[in-house]
Design an enzyme around this catalytic site. Sequence first.
Site, PDB file in Angstrom:
ATOM      1  N   SER A 124       0.823  -1.220   0.000  1.00  0.00           N
ATOM      2  CA  SER A 124       0.000   0.000   0.000  1.00  0.00           C
ATOM      3  C   SER A 124       0.855   1.266   0.000  1.00  0.00           C
ATOM      4  CB  SER A 124      -0.888  -0.011   1.239  1.00  0.00           C
ATOM      5  OG  SER A 124      -1.595   1.208   1.349  1.00  0.00           O
ATOM      6  N   GLY A 139       7.130  -3.054  -2.160  1.00  0.00           N
ATOM      7  CA  GLY A 139       6.855  -1.621  -2.053  1.00  0.00           C
ATOM      8  C   GLY A 139       7.908  -0.777  -2.722  1.00  0.00           C
ATOM      9  N   THR A 140       8.824  -0.274  -1.920  1.00  0.00           N
ATOM     10  CA  THR A 140       9.847   0.663  -2.358  1.00  0.00           C
ATOM     11  C   THR A 140      10.609   0.192  -3.605  1.00  0.00           C
ATOM     12  OG1 THR A 140      10.065   1.365  -0.066  1.00  0.00           O
ATOM     13  CG2 THR A 140      11.861   1.950  -1.534  1.00  0.00           C
ATOM     14  N   GLY A 149      12.546  -0.239   2.261  1.00  0.00           N
ATOM     15  CA  GLY A 149      13.539  -0.564   1.244  1.00  0.00           C
ATOM     16  C   GLY A 149      14.466  -1.681   1.704  1.00  0.00           C
ATOM     17  N   ASN A 202      10.044   7.892   4.572  1.00  0.00           N
ATOM     18  CA  ASN A 202       8.959   8.677   4.000  1.00  0.00           C
ATOM     19  C   ASN A 202       8.047   9.214   5.074  1.00  0.00           C
ATOM     20  OD1 ASN A 202       5.947   7.665   3.847  1.00  0.00           O
ATOM     21  ND2 ASN A 202       7.216   5.819   3.835  1.00  0.00           N
ATOM     22  N   CYS A 207      -1.647   3.906  11.824  1.00  0.00           N
ATOM     23  CA  CYS A 207      -1.906   5.344  11.864  1.00  0.00           C
ATOM     24  C   CYS A 207      -2.227   5.778  13.298  1.00  0.00           C
ATOM     25  CB  CYS A 207      -3.067   5.665  10.935  1.00  0.00           C
ATOM     26  SG  CYS A 207      -4.470   4.594  11.225  1.00  0.00           S
ATOM     27  N   GLY A 238       8.487  -5.784   3.344  1.00  0.00           N
ATOM     28  CA  GLY A 238       9.575  -4.997   3.917  1.00  0.00           C
ATOM     29  C   GLY A 238      10.884  -5.317   3.221  1.00  0.00           C
ATOM     30  N   GLY A 239      11.271  -4.454   2.295  1.00  0.00           N
ATOM     31  CA  GLY A 239      12.577  -4.596   1.660  1.00  0.00           C
ATOM     32  C   GLY A 239      12.670  -5.658   0.589  1.00  0.00           C
TER      33      GLY A 239
HETATM   34  C1  LIG Z   1       6.128   6.317  -0.044  1.00  0.00           C
HETATM   35  C2  LIG Z   1       5.476   5.272   0.814  1.00  0.00           C
HETATM   36  C3  LIG Z   1       4.108   5.389   1.121  1.00  0.00           C
HETATM   37  C4  LIG Z   1       3.492   4.434   1.919  1.00  0.00           C
HETATM   38  N1  LIG Z   1       2.155   4.557   2.190  1.00  0.00           N
HETATM   39  C5  LIG Z   1       1.526   3.592   2.905  1.00  0.00           C
HETATM   40  C6  LIG Z   1       0.123   3.653   3.128  1.00  0.00           C
HETATM   41  O1  LIG Z   1      -0.584   4.571   2.687  1.00  0.00           O
HETATM   42  N2  LIG Z   1      -0.447   2.667   3.855  1.00  0.00           N
HETATM   43  C7  LIG Z   1       0.264   1.614   4.364  1.00  0.00           C
HETATM   44  O2  LIG Z   1      -0.310   0.733   4.991  1.00  0.00           O
HETATM   45  N3  LIG Z   1       1.597   1.519   4.148  1.00  0.00           N
HETATM   46  C8  LIG Z   1       2.242   2.482   3.440  1.00  0.00           C
HETATM   47  N4  LIG Z   1       3.595   2.372   3.194  1.00  0.00           N
HETATM   48  C9  LIG Z   1       4.347   1.216   3.739  1.00  0.00           C
HETATM   49  C10 LIG Z   1       4.505   0.125   2.689  1.00  0.00           C
HETATM   50  O3  LIG Z   1       3.259  -0.394   2.299  1.00  0.00           O
HETATM   51  C11 LIG Z   1       5.381  -1.029   3.223  1.00  0.00           C
HETATM   52  O4  LIG Z   1       4.748  -1.613   4.341  1.00  0.00           O
HETATM   53  C12 LIG Z   1       6.769  -0.562   3.624  1.00  0.00           C
HETATM   54  O5  LIG Z   1       7.251   0.414   2.757  1.00  0.00           O
HETATM   55  C13 LIG Z   1       7.785  -1.712   3.682  1.00  0.00           C
HETATM   56  O6  LIG Z   1       7.894  -2.360   2.442  1.00  0.00           O
HETATM   57  P1  LIG Z   1       9.027  -2.006   1.337  1.00  0.00           P
HETATM   58  O7  LIG Z   1      10.342  -2.008   2.047  1.00  0.00           O
HETATM   59  O8  LIG Z   1       8.886  -3.082   0.305  1.00  0.00           O
HETATM   60  O9  LIG Z   1       8.675  -0.659   0.824  1.00  0.00           O
HETATM   61  C14 LIG Z   1       4.242   3.329   2.419  1.00  0.00           C
HETATM   62  C15 LIG Z   1       5.600   3.226   2.093  1.00  0.00           C
HETATM   63  C16 LIG Z   1       6.227   4.175   1.298  1.00  0.00           C
HETATM   64  C17 LIG Z   1       7.679   4.022   0.967  1.00  0.00           C
END
Ligand SMILES: Cc1cc2nc3c(=O)[nH]c(=O)nc-3n(C[C@H](O)[C@H](O)[C@H](O)COP(=O)(O)O)c2cc1C
Lengths: 309, 265
Positions: free
Chosen positions: A21, A263-264, A215, A67, A128, A241-242
């Site tokens: 998300s 995600g990232t 990331g 972020n 949140c 996560g990452g």
């Molecule tokens: C720019 C950004 C916006 C995000 N917005 C949300 C969000 O609106 N709701 C949510 O549950 N997680 C949000 N996340 C968290 C991601 O969904 C995810 O849980 C987190 O980034 C870890 O995964 P990753 O390392 O693959 O990014 C956000 C992350 C990033 C980087």
Amino acid sequence: MVRLATRIGGLTLANPVMPASGTFGPELAEVMDLNRLGALVTKSVTPEARLGNALPRLAETENGLLNSIGIPGKGLAHFTAKAMPEWRRFRVPLVVSLSAPSVAEFARAAAVLAATPGVAAIEANISCPNLEEDGRAFAMLPDSAAAAVAAIRAASALPLWVKLSPNTADIAAVARACEAAGAEALVVANTILGLAIDIETARPKLGASMGGFSGPAFKPIALRLVWQCAQAVGIPIIGVGGISTAEDAVEFMMAGASAVQVGTASFVQPTAMLDVLDGLAAFCARRGITDVAQLVGMALPARERLAAE
Amino acid sequence: MDTAPSGFAIAQHACPVLESAPVGQRYHRLVVAAPGLAVRTRPGQFCHLLCRDAGGNGPYLRRPMSIWRIGTDGTLGFLLHVKGRGTAALARLRPGDALDVVGPLGVGFSLPPGARRVLVLARGVGLATLAPLNALPVAVHAVLSARAPEDLMAAEFGASSFEAVFDSDGSSAPAAVEALLRRRFERERPDAVFTCGSNRLFLLLQRLAAEYGIPGQVALEQQMGCGLGMCFCCVRDIRDDAGQVTHQRVCREGPVFDLQRAMSW
Ligand SMILES: Cc1cc2nc3c(=O)[nH]c(=O)nc-3n(C[C@H](O)[C@H](O)[C@H](O)COP(=O)(O)O)c2cc1C
Ligand SMILES: Cc1cc2nc3c(=O)[nH]c(=O)nc-3n(C[C@H](O)[C@H](O)[C@H](O)COP(=O)(O)OP(=O)(O)OC[C@H]3O[C@@H](n4cnc5c(N)ncnc54)[C@H](O)[C@@H]3O)c2cc1C
Ligand code: FES
């Protein structure tokens, strides 16, 4: 052929790979075929419109980023009227991430989503701030997490996924509380709180000061959280996560995740999700694994593996 | 929609570097082979570049970079101000190395119907963003602002008709540029104006263009995460149809915005 179909509670996905998300939108359809994914996950939708946080909203780190976007959006009514028709162009199950400032608002919004055609599941973003608890995140404590989950459960019959936060002292206790309150799956995890300072100005780099760390550099922490949750609950876990490669996804599945979110990584490699999906199938084929579900919990200690199955 | 051979409007390309050379003290030019990309690129669009040198060193996130040259021979050029880690890694690329490019991105410039003559006001490396306007079927007159003559890059901009103003001799002061623009507007009124690279010059041009009733556009910059419209880190204040201030994404609704709707940054 490797069987990729994945069951998350009452929902069967074509494969275990989906976006995280807030890092994804229908815009990505201009880069790749979104119908190849296991599910689509929206940005968190909030009951009311929100402007988001002060800029800068992003600070780069070594192999990751902080972020503080602040969940900007046009609110739930706009989402159901204007965004849903666009999402319904895709054939893949749509998971709507929901965020709200109080238990009652979570319940009201969940009821609206339950009445919205095309929503396959709710992902409750309980990371949140809870305005009734001095702004502490719902996901920080078992009781406040359970209160939000129980209220959503009572308001909607949709499959309910609950996204946990690393920002808690005892993730296993929060996970158990969410399971007991009616969660059908856990999404583990949201970003972990971090900080970066501009040493020239002696000010935090982010407009909102602190931000969520994500990331590749965040991966070991998220993987540990999945491992702990997998040993605490019997419901499926979606690891996040990452993750940027298939090898990362295999690690999360071996730690107990039934599916993964990316995600990232999509910011750097827009087609990262497809790379993860193709690589996952290739890994299973190479190892003679006929069903991707066999990976789930493979690395867990034997006793806990039984509990997870 | 115009799509790449892959069938998608936006794609990731591994582009062989053809040219990599410093321009003056602080700038650098990169020209890459990108046949699939060049034919679909419009003036004002940008690419998101993975800033890794041949050894793989460079920052984690991509960097947005305007498309400075759109070659008819399938090449794309970038003109960069070497500023920090990302642009330094790009400047270390050598011919034969590969540059990882995602694009084309964003909404480019548009000319009002029937436009025959336009004025371009550029500050510093902002001229890279505006340079592709020279390829459109209009007469371009440019006002280029730079710190000093050695930073001008008039050849890189490529206009046949231009005036230069400098910090070093005071000619780039707002009052002096205002007088210069008024002279131009009165003598050879442009059908549209375009600017990039300076908040001060943007404000000046916005005010004068409103006064003279000339339509215009500005190309904005903002830090980016995804470059694709997904993360909402690149927003700027822009007035909507009703005059309300809204957040719009530089990577998606921009980087080119209506001159009167954009706001000071
Ligand atoms: C720019 C950004 C916006 C995000 N917005 C949300 C969000 O609106 N709701 C949510 O549950 N997680 C949000 N996340 C968290 C991601 O969904 C995810 O849980 C987190 O980034 C870890 O995964 P990753 O390392 O693959 O990014 C956000 C992350 C990033 C980087
Ligand atoms: C649409 C667009 C087109 C651009 N076109 C050009 C161009 O043609 N030539 C050119 O030299 N520069 C251009 N820029 C600016 C360029 O992206 C930045 O100078 C570059 O990101 C700096 O990265 P760095 O690692 O070298 O610097 P650092 O200062 O180390 O970067 C640190 C962080 O700040 C961000 N950042 C710093 N300055 C800017 C900026 N002005 N705009 C956006 N993000 C910034 C970086 O992305 C990074 O996250 C453009 C920016 C945008 C948004
Ligand atoms: S950079 Fe992500 S929305 Fe613009």
